[in-house]
Design a protein around this motif. Structure first.
Motif, short mmCIF file in Angstrom:
data_model
loop_
_atom_site.label_atom_id
_atom_site.label_comp_id
_atom_site.label_asym_id
_atom_site.label_seq_id
_atom_site.Cartn_x
_atom_site.Cartn_y
_atom_site.Cartn_z
N ILE A 11 4.71 -2.08 2.46
CA ILE A 11 5.40 -0.79 2.52
C ILE A 11 6.48 -0.87 3.57
O ILE A 11 6.26 -1.38 4.67
CB ILE A 11 4.40 0.34 2.86
N ASP A 12 7.67 -0.37 3.26
CA ASP A 12 8.77 -0.38 4.21
C ASP A 12 8.36 0.32 5.51
O ASP A 12 7.69 1.37 5.48
CB ASP A 12 9.99 0.31 3.60
N THR A 24 -9.79 6.07 -1.24
CA THR A 24 -10.05 4.68 -1.66
C THR A 24 -8.98 3.71 -1.18
O THR A 24 -9.12 2.50 -1.37
CB THR A 24 -10.15 4.60 -3.19
N GLY A 25 -7.93 4.22 -0.60
CA GLY A 25 -6.88 3.32 -0.12
C GLY A 25 -5.59 4.06 0.14
O GLY A 25 -5.56 5.29 0.20
N VAL A 26 -4.50 3.30 0.27
CA VAL A 26 -3.18 3.86 0.54
C VAL A 26 -2.45 4.07 -0.78
O VAL A 26 -2.52 3.23 -1.68
CB VAL A 26 -2.38 2.91 1.46
N ASP A 27 -1.76 5.19 -0.89
CA ASP A 27 -1.01 5.51 -2.11
C ASP A 27 0.30 4.73 -2.12
O ASP A 27 1.15 4.91 -1.24
CB ASP A 27 -0.74 7.02 -2.14
N LEU A 28 0.47 3.86 -3.11
CA LEU A 28 1.67 3.04 -3.21
C LEU A 28 2.59 3.48 -4.35
O LEU A 28 3.62 2.85 -4.60
CB LEU A 28 1.29 1.57 -3.42
N ALA A 29 2.24 4.56 -5.02
CA ALA A 29 3.05 5.03 -6.16
C ALA A 29 4.42 5.50 -5.68
O ALA A 29 4.53 6.34 -4.79
CB ALA A 29 2.32 6.16 -6.87
N ASN A 30 5.45 4.92 -6.26
CA ASN A 30 6.85 5.29 -5.96
C ASN A 30 7.19 5.16 -4.47
O ASN A 30 7.99 5.93 -3.94
CB ASN A 30 7.13 6.72 -6.43
N ILE A 92 -1.02 -3.50 -7.72
CA ILE A 92 -0.28 -3.48 -6.45
C ILE A 92 -1.15 -3.05 -5.28
O ILE A 92 -0.80 -3.28 -4.12
CB ILE A 92 0.96 -2.56 -6.54
N HIS A 93 -2.29 -2.43 -5.57
CA HIS A 93 -3.19 -1.99 -4.50
C HIS A 93 -4.12 -3.10 -4.03
O HIS A 93 -4.81 -2.93 -3.02
CB HIS A 93 -4.03 -0.79 -4.96
N GLN A 94 -4.15 -4.23 -4.75
CA GLN A 94 -5.04 -5.32 -4.34
C GLN A 94 -4.34 -6.20 -3.31
O GLN A 94 -3.27 -6.76 -3.56
CB GLN A 94 -5.46 -6.18 -5.55
N ASP A 95 -4.96 -6.32 -2.14
CA ASP A 95 -4.41 -7.15 -1.09
C ASP A 95 -5.14 -8.49 -1.09
O ASP A 95 -6.37 -8.53 -1.09
CB ASP A 95 -4.58 -6.46 0.27
N ILE A 96 -4.40 -9.58 -1.12
CA ILE A 96 -5.02 -10.90 -1.09
C ILE A 96 -5.45 -11.19 0.35
O ILE A 96 -4.64 -11.10 1.27
CB ILE A 96 -4.05 -11.99 -1.59
N VAL A 117 6.00 -24.81 9.56
CA VAL A 117 5.73 -23.56 8.86
C VAL A 117 5.99 -22.42 9.83
O VAL A 117 5.38 -22.35 10.91
CB VAL A 117 4.28 -23.49 8.34
N LEU A 118 6.92 -21.55 9.47
CA LEU A 118 7.23 -20.37 10.28
C LEU A 118 6.70 -19.15 9.55
O LEU A 118 7.09 -18.88 8.42
CB LEU A 118 8.74 -20.25 10.49
N ALA A 119 5.82 -18.40 10.20
CA ALA A 119 5.22 -17.23 9.57
C ALA A 119 5.25 -16.05 10.53
O ALA A 119 5.30 -16.23 11.75
CB ALA A 119 3.78 -17.53 9.17
N GLY A 120 5.22 -14.85 9.98
CA GLY A 120 5.07 -13.67 10.82
C GLY A 120 3.70 -13.67 11.47
O GLY A 120 2.73 -14.16 10.90
N LYS A 121 3.61 -13.12 12.69
CA LYS A 121 2.31 -13.16 13.38
C LYS A 121 1.26 -12.29 12.66
O LYS A 121 0.07 -12.55 12.76
CB LYS A 121 2.45 -12.69 14.83
N GLN A 122 1.72 -11.27 11.93
CA GLN A 122 0.81 -10.41 11.19
C GLN A 122 1.61 -9.60 10.18
O GLN A 122 2.83 -9.52 10.27
CB GLN A 122 0.06 -9.46 12.12
N ALA A 123 0.91 -9.02 9.21
CA ALA A 123 1.54 -8.11 8.26
C ALA A 123 1.32 -6.68 8.74
O ALA A 123 0.25 -6.37 9.27
CB ALA A 123 0.95 -8.30 6.86
N ILE A 124 2.31 -5.83 8.54
CA ILE A 124 2.20 -4.47 9.07
C ILE A 124 1.33 -3.56 8.20
O ILE A 124 1.07 -2.42 8.58
CB ILE A 124 3.59 -3.82 9.26
N ASP A 125 0.86 -4.07 7.06
CA ASP A 125 -0.01 -3.23 6.23
C ASP A 125 -1.48 -3.35 6.62
O ASP A 125 -2.18 -2.36 6.79
CB ASP A 125 0.19 -3.51 4.74
#
Length: 253
Positions: A11-12, A24-30, A92-96, A117-125
């Motif tokens: 999510i931005d 049950t989770g975060v709403d990702l619709a639109n 889209i609601h399934q997080d790996i 390998v350069l990666a972000g330290k964490q995901a903001i979601d």
């Protein structure tokens, strides 16, 4: 040297997150989605290494839903050379989960043989901050986490890390995993010509089955809820009154 950069569709960061009515989770619709900000910093750092002549090729990798193509195109427009999308979910609601992501990335690395390998330290979601460390363990590679500075010196990477007490500088032998923090750089905006060029850059599509990796979730979300609203502060007239409130009302003394 080849640099591999994992990127995630999230999510931005400007969007206010909404929780589903049933919890049950975060709403990702639109909802507007974009590249994880920490991953964007990793892409920028890889591009800067290439501009210095210290990297020859940048490969962006994303694991998730098919819509993550947009995220990879952003990385290509910034300056990555090619991309790999591993379609590991239809919803889209399934997080790996981090371990599954780390196993898939290890399989990609075994094929691509990058030097860094350069990666972000964490995901903001999900804020798990685990994939980079798990990947280093699976590969048996050196790692530098929370990087706010990075220099390549021959076969070594000098990483300045942000730690609780200040800054720590370490030297790790490459190939290595480096997870980046906010203060490493300021990511560039993709120009319109580069956005157009990105459409022609190669983007390979794979599945977990191609690598023999099981991505079945091992965690179950029990409940998702909005954080409690912060109560308004109060003013006290003296130190004695402050101590009394901390002791009697807050119960912290």
């Amino acid at each position: 040297m080849k640099v591999l950069v994992p990127v995630k569709r999230v999510i931005d960061y400007n969007v206010k997150v909404r929780v589903k009515a049933d919890g049950t989770g975060v709403d990702l619709a639109n909802v507007k989605m974009s590249m994880n900000p920490f991953d964007e910093i990793a892409v920028e750092e890889a591009i800067r290494l290439k501009e210095k002549g210290q990297a020859d090729e940048i490969v962006a990798v994303s694991i998730g839903v098919k819509q993550a193509q947009e995220t990879l195109r952003t990385a290509l427009a910034m300056g990555a050379d090619r991309a790999i999308l591993i379609v590991a979910a239809d919803d889209i609601h399934q997080d790996i989960e981090p371990l599954a992501v780390a196993k898939l990335l290890k399989a990609v690395i075994d094929e691509e043989q990058p030097g860094l390998v350069l990666a972000g330290k964490q995901a903001i979601d999900n804020d798990m901050n685990a994939t980079g460390q798990m990947l280093a363990a699976l590969l048996g590679w050196a790692q530098g986490t929370f990087a706010s500075g990075l220099e390549i010196e021959g076969e070594n990477a000098v990483v300045t890390r942000e730690v609780d007490g200040g800054l720590q500088t370490i030297k790790v032998k490459m190939p290595a995993i480096v997870t980046v923090d906010l203060r490493l750089n300021e990511p560039r905006y993709a120009s319109l010509p580069n956005i157009m060029k990105a459409k022609k850059k190669p983007l390979d599509e794979k599945t977990p089955a191609d690598y023999g990796i099981d991505v079945t979730p091992r965690l179950t979300v029990v409940r998702t809820a909005e954080p409690r609203e912060r109560q308004a502060g109060i003013k006290v007239g003296s130190v004695d009154e402050l101590i009394a409130k901390l002791k009697d009302e807050a119960g912290v003394l």
